[in-house]
Design a protein around this motif. Structure first.
Motif, PDB file in Angstrom:
ATOM      1  N   ASP A 104      73.854 -26.582  80.192  1.00  0.00           N
ATOM      2  CA  ASP A 104      74.156 -27.880  79.600  1.00  0.00           C
ATOM      3  C   ASP A 104      73.163 -28.894  80.146  1.00  0.00           C
ATOM      4  N   ILE A 105      72.319 -29.423  79.263  1.00  0.00           N
ATOM      5  CA  ILE A 105      71.138 -30.178  79.672  1.00  0.00           C
ATOM      6  C   ILE A 105      71.165 -31.589  79.083  1.00  0.00           C
ATOM      7  N   VAL A 106      70.850 -32.560  79.925  1.00  0.00           N
ATOM      8  CA  VAL A 106      70.641 -33.949  79.484  1.00  0.00           C
ATOM      9  C   VAL A 106      69.275 -34.379  79.983  1.00  0.00           C
ATOM     10  N   GLY A 107      68.374 -34.631  79.055  1.00  0.00           N
ATOM     11  CA  GLY A 107      67.027 -35.042  79.455  1.00  0.00           C
ATOM     12  C   GLY A 107      66.345 -33.965  80.271  1.00  0.00           C
ATOM     13  N   ASP A 108      65.943 -34.321  81.498  1.00  0.00           N
ATOM     14  CA  ASP A 108      65.243 -33.362  82.356  1.00  0.00           C
ATOM     15  C   ASP A 108      66.142 -32.826  83.468  1.00  0.00           C
ATOM     16  N   LYS A 109      67.471 -32.914  83.265  1.00  0.00           N
ATOM     17  CA  LYS A 109      68.420 -32.418  84.255  1.00  0.00           C
ATOM     18  C   LYS A 109      69.439 -31.488  83.608  1.00  0.00           C
ATOM     19  N   MET A 110      69.915 -30.545  84.389  1.00  0.00           N
ATOM     20  CA  MET A 110      70.976 -29.645  83.958  1.00  0.00           C
ATOM     21  C   MET A 110      72.289 -30.176  84.531  1.00  0.00           C
ATOM     22  N   MET A 111      73.223 -30.533  83.664  1.00  0.00           N
ATOM     23  CA  MET A 111      74.493 -31.105  84.112  1.00  0.00           C
ATOM     24  C   MET A 111      75.460 -30.027  84.605  1.00  0.00           C
ATOM     25  N   GLU A 112      75.470 -28.897  83.930  1.00  0.00           N
ATOM     26  CA  GLU A 112      76.349 -27.791  84.304  1.00  0.00           C
ATOM     27  C   GLU A 112      75.719 -26.481  83.863  1.00  0.00           C
ATOM     28  N   ILE A 113      76.230 -25.404  84.424  1.00  0.00           N
ATOM     29  CA  ILE A 113      75.848 -24.081  83.941  1.00  0.00           C
ATOM     30  C   ILE A 113      77.126 -23.256  83.785  1.00  0.00           C
ATOM     31  N   ASN A 114      77.338 -22.713  82.604  1.00  0.00           N
ATOM     32  CA  ASN A 114      78.543 -21.943  82.313  1.00  0.00           C
ATOM     33  C   ASN A 114      78.195 -20.461  82.355  1.00  0.00           C
ATOM     34  N   VAL A 115      78.760 -19.761  83.322  1.00  0.00           N
ATOM     35  CA  VAL A 115      78.522 -18.320  83.443  1.00  0.00           C
ATOM     36  C   VAL A 115      79.799 -17.516  83.230  1.00  0.00           C
ATOM     37  N   ASP A 116      80.924 -18.201  83.027  1.00  0.00           N
ATOM     38  CA  ASP A 116      82.192 -17.511  82.786  1.00  0.00           C
ATOM     39  C   ASP A 116      82.410 -17.242  81.300  1.00  0.00           C
ATOM     40  N   THR A 117      82.422 -18.290  80.501  1.00  0.00           N
ATOM     41  CA  THR A 117      82.694 -18.134  79.065  1.00  0.00           C
ATOM     42  C   THR A 117      81.737 -18.982  78.230  1.00  0.00           C
ATOM     43  N   PRO A 118      80.427 -18.774  78.368  1.00  0.00           N
ATOM     44  CA  PRO A 118      79.517 -19.577  77.532  1.00  0.00           C
ATOM     45  C   PRO A 118      79.840 -19.384  76.060  1.00  0.00           C
ATOM     46  N   GLY A 119      79.971 -20.483  75.356  1.00  0.00           N
ATOM     47  CA  GLY A 119      80.319 -20.426  73.934  1.00  0.00           C
ATOM     48  C   GLY A 119      79.218 -21.004  73.074  1.00  0.00           C
ATOM     49  N   GLY A 120      79.366 -20.839  71.785  1.00  0.00           N
ATOM     50  CA  GLY A 120      78.422 -21.413  70.842  1.00  0.00           C
ATOM     51  C   GLY A 120      77.756 -20.407  69.934  1.00  0.00           C
ATOM     52  N   ILE A 121      77.969 -19.105  70.197  1.00  0.00           N
ATOM     53  CA  ILE A 121      77.320 -18.082  69.366  1.00  0.00           C
ATOM     54  C   ILE A 121      77.791 -18.175  67.920  1.00  0.00           C
TER      55      ILE A 121
END
Length: 356
Positions: free
Chosen positions: A298-315
């Protein structure tokens, strides 16, 4: 239309509970795509595992009764039916076990469940089931402190504390701006954006977050007003099919600061910019080392706000918005991993297989 493969595989999905699954979940899309490709599919709730008296890891699993489904809703209806097909299966007989449960959903009612699922998954990996994401490292990644192990240059300035005065001091040091959210989970729940106008509401925000444990306080990134990017990665690299990235812009035009889809946010496909691709390249080595096969940045500009490694969704969103087969690409990649495991007579480690 079914797309049967020459060598069907046995694929299990670990979920929170079949009753809480929804037809817009990535897990259901992946399961339907696997069925269409001729594979055996089983869905296992966190409370369904069994360590049998003879030492075999088993589970009570929901199994689809059909060989093809018109859409995700039809598959889920079959799995959730009163007369659903439920079988006692050998987890060790699976080729792949995908861990798709969300720890945040278990914090209040079943705090024991996520760790129990990971422990059974670790035992399965010892039996040469390919477990994704790698369950040993996923145990370490079960809360947002995992995020702090990535390089500083891709992370916003962050404080993790239970102390209200520490939170206030952090906000004051950032000119009255910041974001406060729970350390465990959230999915957009109890996430507060603090501004100089927050005034007396700051105490209420802090109380709302810390009543369930530690709070994360981060610097506010002004570009968040335009939403964020969810960039999906596979094998540590941005997931790409036919030149299109699995990248979704999530935003909220109602004035709500949360862009999570589960919190009412909207979404559209996006092309990751130079900043997003740079972040992905920086975090790739750790994702690979930890066996984080499928992740969401999860990215805003040049920073990563979070990283989801449990249940990444969006496929499912990427499939539907583009007409491309991102879900099929993932299932085909699992087929490749199973073949690789067997070529090497099951001598490759789980972490190696996760990222090859």
């Amino acid at each position: 239309m079914n797309e049967r493969t020459a060598s069907p595989i046995k694929l299990g999905f670990v979920i929170n509970d079949i009753a809480t699954e929804k037809d817009n979940f990535t897990t259901i899309r992946l399961a339907r795509r696997a069925i269409a490709r001729g594979h055996e599919v089983a869905l296992i709730g966190l409370g369904g595992f069994i360590y049998d008296s003879n030492g075999v890891i088993r589970a009570h699993a929901h199994r689809p009764r059909g060989t093809g489904y018109a859409d995700d809703a039809e598959l889920l209806a079959d799995l959730q039916a009163d007369d659903a097909r439920i079988e006692r299966i050998s987890v060790e007989a699976l080729d792949v076990l995908m861990l798709r449960s969300d720890p945040a959903d278990e914090v209040n009612e079943r705090p024991w469940a996520p760790n129990s699922g990971l422990l059974f998954a670790q035992l399965a990996a010892l039996k040469h089931v390919i477990v994704l994401n790698d369950p040993t490292h996923l145990t370490d990644a079960s809360n947002k402190t995992y995020f702090q192990h990535f390089p500083e240059e891709v992370r916003p300035v962050t404080c993790i504390t239970l102390d209200a005065e520490e939170i206030k001091a952090f906000i004051a040091a950032h000119d009255g701006h910041g974001v406060i959210k729970p350390l465990q989970g959230s999915g957009g729940q109890s996430v507060f954006v603090v501004t100089p106008d927050s005034g007396g509401n700051l105490n209420q925000m802090i109380d709302a977050v810390t009543r369930d444990g530690y709070a994360i306080v981060q610097e506010y990134l002004p570009r968040a007003v335009d939403g964020d990017l969810r960039l999906l990665t596979l094998n540590g690299r941005p997931l790409e099919v036919e030149g299109t990235y699995a990248c979704i812009r999530r935003y909220n035009d109602s004035g709500d600061a949360r862009s999570n889809i589960s919190a009412g946010g909207k979404y559209e496909m996006a092309v990751p910019d130079e900043d997003a691709l740079r972040i992905a390249s920086i975090v790739a080595p750790k994702l690979m080392r930890d066996g984080m096969y499928f992740a969401g940045l999860d990215i805003v500009g040049d920073k990563m706000m979070e990283i989801n490694v449990d249940t990444p969704g969006g496929i499912n969103m990427a499939d539907d918005l583009t007409g491309l087969d991102f879900s099929g690409h993932i299932i085909a990649d699992l087929e490749r991993k199973v073949a690789m495991r067997d070529h090497y007579n099951r001598t490759l480690s789980n972490t190696e297989l996760a990222m090859m």
